[in-house]
Motif scaffolding. Structure first.
Motif, PDB file in Angstrom:
ATOM      1  N   UNK A 108       0.820  -1.325   0.014  1.00  0.00           N
ATOM      2  CA  UNK A 108       0.115   0.037  -0.127  1.00  0.00           C
ATOM      3  C   UNK A 108       0.745   1.374   0.020  1.00  0.00           C
ATOM      4  N   UNK A 109       0.602   2.218  -1.040  1.00  0.00           N
ATOM      5  CA  UNK A 109       1.219   3.193  -0.915  1.00  0.00           C
ATOM      6  C   UNK A 109       1.255   4.106   0.230  1.00  0.00           C
ATOM      7  N   UNK A 110       2.123   4.841   0.990  1.00  0.00           N
ATOM      8  CA  UNK A 110       1.915   5.660   2.114  1.00  0.00           C
ATOM      9  C   UNK A 110       0.883   6.842   1.757  1.00  0.00           C
ATOM     10  N   UNK A 111       0.872   7.486   0.668  1.00  0.00           N
ATOM     11  CA  UNK A 111      -0.028   8.508   0.258  1.00  0.00           C
ATOM     12  C   UNK A 111      -1.610   7.978   0.242  1.00  0.00           C
ATOM     13  N   UNK A 112      -1.766   6.862  -0.123  1.00  0.00           N
ATOM     14  CA  UNK A 112      -3.135   6.132  -0.145  1.00  0.00           C
ATOM     15  C   UNK A 112      -3.496   6.080   1.233  1.00  0.00           C
ATOM     16  N   UNK A 113      -2.787   5.727   2.372  1.00  0.00           N
ATOM     17  CA  UNK A 113      -3.067   5.764   3.717  1.00  0.00           C
ATOM     18  C   UNK A 113      -3.466   7.080   4.104  1.00  0.00           C
ATOM     19  N   UNK A 114      -2.638   8.063   4.013  1.00  0.00           N
ATOM     20  CA  UNK A 114      -2.859   9.197   4.425  1.00  0.00           C
ATOM     21  C   UNK A 114      -4.021  10.071   3.919  1.00  0.00           C
ATOM     22  N   UNK A 115      -4.337   9.783   2.460  1.00  0.00           N
ATOM     23  CA  UNK A 115      -5.601  10.147   1.813  1.00  0.00           C
ATOM     24  C   UNK A 115      -6.872   9.726   2.152  1.00  0.00           C
ATOM     25  N   UNK A 116      -6.841   8.457   2.782  1.00  0.00           N
ATOM     26  CA  UNK A 116      -7.681   7.658   3.216  1.00  0.00           C
ATOM     27  C   UNK A 116      -8.216   8.090   4.747  1.00  0.00           C
ATOM     28  N   UNK A 117      -7.219   8.507   5.380  1.00  0.00           N
ATOM     29  CA  UNK A 117      -7.154   9.243   6.822  1.00  0.00           C
ATOM     30  C   UNK A 117      -7.690  10.544   6.690  1.00  0.00           C
ATOM     31  N   UNK A 118      -7.532  11.304   5.819  1.00  0.00           N
ATOM     32  CA  UNK A 118      -7.966  12.669   5.583  1.00  0.00           C
ATOM     33  C   UNK A 118      -9.612  12.312   5.430  1.00  0.00           C
ATOM     34  N   UNK A 119      -9.700  11.505   4.309  1.00  0.00           N
ATOM     35  CA  UNK A 119     -11.197  11.375   4.038  1.00  0.00           C
ATOM     36  C   UNK A 119     -12.228  11.056   4.907  1.00  0.00           C
ATOM     37  N   UNK A 120     -11.467  10.072   5.635  1.00  0.00           N
ATOM     38  CA  UNK A 120     -12.234   9.851   6.795  1.00  0.00           C
ATOM     39  C   UNK A 120     -12.464  10.572   7.989  1.00  0.00           C
ATOM     40  N   UNK A 121     -11.478  11.546   8.259  1.00  0.00           N
ATOM     41  CA  UNK A 121     -11.453  12.767   9.135  1.00  0.00           C
ATOM     42  C   UNK A 121     -12.573  13.681   8.490  1.00  0.00           C
ATOM     43  N   UNK A 122     -12.822  13.936   7.236  1.00  0.00           N
ATOM     44  CA  UNK A 122     -13.721  14.946   6.755  1.00  0.00           C
ATOM     45  C   UNK A 122     -15.102  14.187   6.708  1.00  0.00           C
ATOM     46  N   UNK A 123     -15.194  12.972   6.514  1.00  0.00           N
ATOM     47  CA  UNK A 123     -16.306  12.212   6.854  1.00  0.00           C
ATOM     48  C   UNK A 123     -17.374  12.280   8.218  1.00  0.00           C
ATOM     49  N   UNK A 124     -16.241  12.259   9.119  1.00  0.00           N
ATOM     50  CA  UNK A 124     -16.528  12.228  10.635  1.00  0.00           C
ATOM     51  C   UNK A 124     -16.885  13.563  10.955  1.00  0.00           C
ATOM     52  N   UNK A 125     -16.277  14.646  10.210  1.00  0.00           N
ATOM     53  CA  UNK A 125     -16.848  16.132  10.547  1.00  0.00           C
ATOM     54  C   UNK A 125     -17.983  16.503   9.833  1.00  0.00           C
ATOM     55  N   UNK A 126     -18.421  15.771   8.714  1.00  0.00           N
ATOM     56  CA  UNK A 126     -19.422  15.898   8.183  1.00  0.00           C
ATOM     57  C   UNK A 126     -20.768  15.345   8.923  1.00  0.00           C
ATOM     58  N   UNK A 127     -20.613  14.153   9.602  1.00  0.00           N
ATOM     59  CA  UNK A 127     -21.493  13.585  10.130  1.00  0.00           C
ATOM     60  C   UNK A 127     -21.703  14.137  11.376  1.00  0.00           C
TER      61      UNK A 127
END
Length: 52
Positions: A30-49
């Protein structure tokens, strides 16, 4: 400390070093950038919810 006593610092971590040093060729890479992007998207999802 007496001379006969071993603190066990380096010897106790030798197994972990050997474990983490070996890489399985069949393991998914897994590319480290993919892990960071997933973390950012998950954080944004939590903030929206939180707002909803």
């Amino acid at each position: 400390m007496s001379r006969g006593q071993n603190s066990g610092g380096l010897m106790s971590s030798a197994g972990l070093v050997r474990y983490f040093d070996s890489e399985d060729r069949n393991a998914p890479q897994i590319d480290p950038r993919t892990v960071v992007a997933f973390g950012v998207l998950f954080g944004l999802l939590v903030m929206v919810l939180n707002v909803v």
